[in-house]
Scaffold this active site. Sequence first.
Site, PDB file in Angstrom:
ATOM      1  CB  ILE A  74      -8.037  26.330  15.892  1.00 23.87           C
ATOM      2  CG1 ILE A  74      -9.149  25.433  15.346  1.00 23.87           C
ATOM      3  CG2 ILE A  74      -6.661  25.740  15.610  1.00 23.87           C
ATOM      4  CD1 ILE A  74      -9.294  25.482  13.823  1.00 23.87           C
ATOM      5  CB  CYS A  75      -4.826  27.746  20.544  1.00 24.67           C
ATOM      6  SG  CYS A  75      -3.499  28.781  21.129  1.00 24.67           S
ATOM      7  CG  LEU A  76      -2.223  27.403  13.868  1.00 21.55           C
ATOM      8  CD1 LEU A  76      -1.202  26.347  14.275  1.00 21.55           C
ATOM      9  CD2 LEU A  76      -2.983  26.924  12.622  1.00 21.55           C
ATOM     10  CG  ASN A  85      -2.432  23.137  20.756  1.00 22.77           C
ATOM     11  OD1 ASN A  85      -1.892  22.076  20.445  1.00 22.77           O
ATOM     12  ND2 ASN A  85      -1.913  23.952  21.657  1.00 22.77           N
TER      13      ASN A  85
END
Length: 170
Positions: free
Chosen positions: A91-93, A84
């Site tokens: 950042i993939c959050l 992620n």
Amino acid sequence: MKKTKLKGRTNRLFKEFKMLAEDTTANVSAQLISDNIYHWGATMIGPLDTVYEGGVFYLDIHIPEEYPHKPPKIQFITKVYHPNINLSGHICLDILKESSWSAAQTIRTLLISIMSLLDNPNPDDPLVGSIAREYTNDRKVFNRKARQMVEDETKKQEAASKKELDNNKK
Ligand code: CO
């Protein structure tokens, strides 16, 4: 600073910064970049018992005018091998998305969420598809590459601080 009343956002940020500085329990810390309350640098210690253990991770945080109603922009400066997180540090959050961010979040809770993302990758919502597939299908290879990247980044950090020390001696 002028005696005029600090705007709400600035006031909140100073409080957040102070709380984070006083909190020695979380493995995260922050410093202001060029004394700018809207530009922070954060340091995160790699969580124990993960492939990131032993690593020190630097992040760059830019806080928008609309904070806390809009999320900060945050990315890793240190390279992280993770489903992620891409190699540019993005950042993939979920909570970083405007639609999911809540004003109840703070920079500290955000950093703690990122730490827990290091501990618990989400390969079903990947940012880097190839790493997510590797994480799911070939964990040994994933672990080895992730640890290798921690080692490489640690060496780079050590070389950079040695260079800084040498420069200071001149
Ligand atoms: Co920056």
